[in-house]
Motif scaffolding. Structure first.
Motif, PDB file in Angstrom:
ATOM      1  N   ALA A 199       0.818  -1.216   0.000  1.00 19.89           N
ATOM      2  CA  ALA A 199       0.000   0.000   0.000  1.00 19.89           C
ATOM      3  C   ALA A 199       0.852   1.266   0.000  1.00 19.89           C
ATOM      4  N   ASP A 200       2.063   1.193   0.575  1.00 18.83           N
ATOM      5  CA  ASP A 200       2.932   2.371   0.601  1.00 18.83           C
ATOM      6  C   ASP A 200       3.798   2.492  -0.650  1.00 18.83           C
ATOM      7  N   GLY A 201       3.636   1.569  -1.610  1.00 17.37           N
ATOM      8  CA  GLY A 201       4.390   1.624  -2.850  1.00 17.37           C
ATOM      9  C   GLY A 201       5.660   0.809  -2.850  1.00 17.37           C
ATOM     10  N   SER A 202       6.027   0.203  -1.736  1.00 17.81           N
ATOM     11  CA  SER A 202       7.246  -0.611  -1.687  1.00 17.81           C
ATOM     12  C   SER A 202       7.009  -1.945  -2.386  1.00 17.81           C
ATOM     13  N   PHE A 203       8.089  -2.519  -2.922  1.00 18.16           N
ATOM     14  CA  PHE A 203       7.943  -3.785  -3.650  1.00 18.16           C
ATOM     15  C   PHE A 203       9.280  -4.498  -3.774  1.00 18.16           C
ATOM     16  N   VAL A 204       9.184  -5.814  -3.962  1.00 13.95           N
ATOM     17  CA  VAL A 204      10.331  -6.661  -4.283  1.00 13.95           C
ATOM     18  C   VAL A 204       9.937  -7.475  -5.516  1.00 13.95           C
ATOM     19  N   ASP A 339       3.867   2.991  -8.762  1.00 17.06           N
ATOM     20  CA  ASP A 339       3.523   3.962  -7.728  1.00 17.06           C
ATOM     21  C   ASP A 339       2.687   3.285  -6.652  1.00 17.06           C
ATOM     22  N   ALA A 340       2.515   3.959  -5.536  1.00 19.31           N
ATOM     23  CA  ALA A 340       1.612   3.460  -4.502  1.00 19.31           C
ATOM     24  C   ALA A 340       0.191   3.460  -5.056  1.00 19.31           C
ATOM     25  N   GLY A 426      -5.512  -1.676  -0.744  1.00 23.50           N
ATOM     26  CA  GLY A 426      -4.650  -0.714  -1.432  1.00 23.50           C
ATOM     27  C   GLY A 426      -3.424  -1.351  -2.052  1.00 23.50           C
ATOM     28  N   ARG A 427      -3.266  -2.663  -1.904  1.00 21.61           N
ATOM     29  CA  ARG A 427      -2.154  -3.356  -2.558  1.00 21.61           C
ATOM     30  C   ARG A 427      -2.561  -3.738  -3.982  1.00 21.61           C
TER      31      ARG A 427
END
Length: 462
Positions: A199-204, A339-340, A426-427
């Motif tokens: 939800a905060d826009g972080s990803f792997v 983006d988030a 939000g994900r």
């Protein structure tokens, strides 16, 4: 169209028709007359779309699609073709400020994205009907129109040859089968990422290589015995991150999955063993997606249709992702695109197209996490371009979009990526991006039958 594809199509197209005769059980659905089929290529496109544009010209007539040597020049990399419309600019953008003006051409899920994200916007471009198939396939589709039938209560096909059984559909299931069987190059290898975005826009990113091959394109072509009831073969290998590296999935996609369930095997790198995987179907969990999608969410929708009652709502004009060549730009990084909440709208393209609308409602007594789905399927490609998903309470839960592109060097419409948005958390999940990979699509990979056996999974592990 590569020489390999041309030869495979000419040599083996009739094999699937013979194969499907074995599936003629249960009641058959009507096929169209020779007189009606004659409309294909005339008032209809060879794939069954309305050839004419709409009344106000915002949807143009189909004039053959985008093919190399025509409106498009041959690209340096057929697997990642350059944007053939670099000078196009958005005609307008849909935002929360003007949403009411355009919502009649959006799905409820698309509208929900604006409500969820105040800064969300949708750039709308000139509509370009770029879809085209190899010429060899147009006659196959025309023949299917007069011979193909739904059998086993709509869960199988008879008298069907390879692609698009129902270019002039008369029921919801016929439309859905067109999506399931649409042409995707015959034999392709894809190097790509699946990116679960928090939800905060972080990803792997989860990196993988997958292969999708129709039996006609295997060495030796279709084998009536070995390929009985097989639509295609699929192999997926995860290459990063380290915790998932070496995991692999093999699928023999059966046509009638009620008669014979999808054959699936997984290789677990940690356990170093191959096992059958009957849960790789319906709402079974998928690997490397952080719980964001089910097995039947890949490719927007895949697998057996038997858990749902299907209703054909009709056709409508709708803004859908189309000609999203910017998403394949190798000069961009994943962080530029992700983006988030959603992909960066600066790199997206929406166009007004006609779509088939199909509703799927879970049958009484069946179980699936999605109690209802509404499909919006592009008339030119038969690809599902938007799908809204509802939970057991009837609440809109997820919205999926397929970002269509035309691989004009090989006359193959497919996707640059697909997204699946969880409107509650939000994900979201984006599958198919390859901007940071050395290549994207390889349309000339030499597929061998032995590569799609359970023994091949063990070799991958070693």
């Amino acid at each position: 169209m590569s020489k390999k594809m041309h030869n495979a199509l000419n040599k083996s197209m009739t094999g699937a028709a013979v194969l499907m005769l074995s599936l003629m059980t249960g009641s058959a659905f009507a096929k169209v007359s020779e007189e009606d089929a004659a409309k294909l290529g005339e008032s209809l496109t060879p794939l069954g779309a309305v050839k004419a544009g709409n009344a106000d010209g915002s949807i143009p007539a189909w004039t053959g699609g985008l093919i190399s040597g025509g409106e498009a020049s041959a690209s340096e990399d057929p697997g990642r073709p350059a944007n053939p419309f670099p000078g196009d600019k958005p005609k307008f953008e849909i935002t929360n400020a003007n949403l009411d003006q355009y919502k009649a051409h959006l799905s409820p899920g698309q509208v929900a994205m604006f409500k969820k994200y105040p800064d969300y916007r949708m750039p709308v471009y000139e509509t370009r009907r770029t879809a085209a198939y190899p010429n060899d396939l147009y006659n196959v589709v025309k023949k299917n129109a007069t011979t193909a039938e739904l059998v086993s209560g709509g869960n199988g096909l008879a008298n069907f040859d390879s692609v698009i059984p129902f270019p002039m559909p008369q029921s919801a299931l016929e439309v859905v089968w067109n999506h399931i069987t649409r042409y995707r190059g015959g034999s392709g290898e894809r190097t790509m990422t699946t990116i679960p975005v928090q939800a905060d826009g972080s990803f792997v990113p989860v990196k993988m290589v997958d292969q999708l091959v129709w039996p006609e394109f295997l060495d030796g072509g279709r084998d009536a015995k070995k390929d009985d009831n097989v639509l295609f073969y699929y192999l997926q290998q995860i290459t990063a991150p380290a915790r998932l590296t070496g995991s692999a999935l093999l699928v023999h996609e059966t046509v009638d999955q009620v008669q014979e369930a999808r054959r699936a095997w997984v290789y677990n790198a940690g356990q170093r063993r191959v096992r059958r995987a009957p849960n790789v179907a319906y709402d079974g969990p998928a690997t490397g997606v952080d719980g964001l999608r089910t097995a039947d969410n890949l490719d927007m929708f895949n697998g057996a249709p038997d858990k749902y009652d299907w209703k054909l709502v009709g056709k409508r004009e709708m803004y859908i992702p189309y000609n999203d060549y910017k998403l394949m730009d190798p000069s961009l990084k994943y962080e530029d695109l992700v983006d988030a909440g959603h992909l960066n709208p600066d790199y997206l393209r929406y166009e007004l197209h006609r779509v088939w609308v199909v509703e799927a409602t879970l049958k009484e007594g069946e179980r699936h996490i999605y109690a209802k789905r509404t499909f919006y399927i592009d008339e030119d490609t038969w690809g599902a371009s938007v799908i809204d998903h509802y939970d057991g309470r009837g609440k809109l839960w997820k919205m999926a979009e397929g970002h269509n592109v035309m691989f004009y060097d090989v006359n193959t419409p497919w996707m640059a990526a697909e997204t699946l948005h969880d409107l509650d958390s939000g994900r979201y999940l984006v599958t198919g991006l390859a901007n940071e990979e050395p290549q994207f699509m390889d349309w000339d990979n030499k597929a061998k039958r032995r590569d799609f056996s359970s023994a091949a999974l063990r070799r991958i592990g070693r």
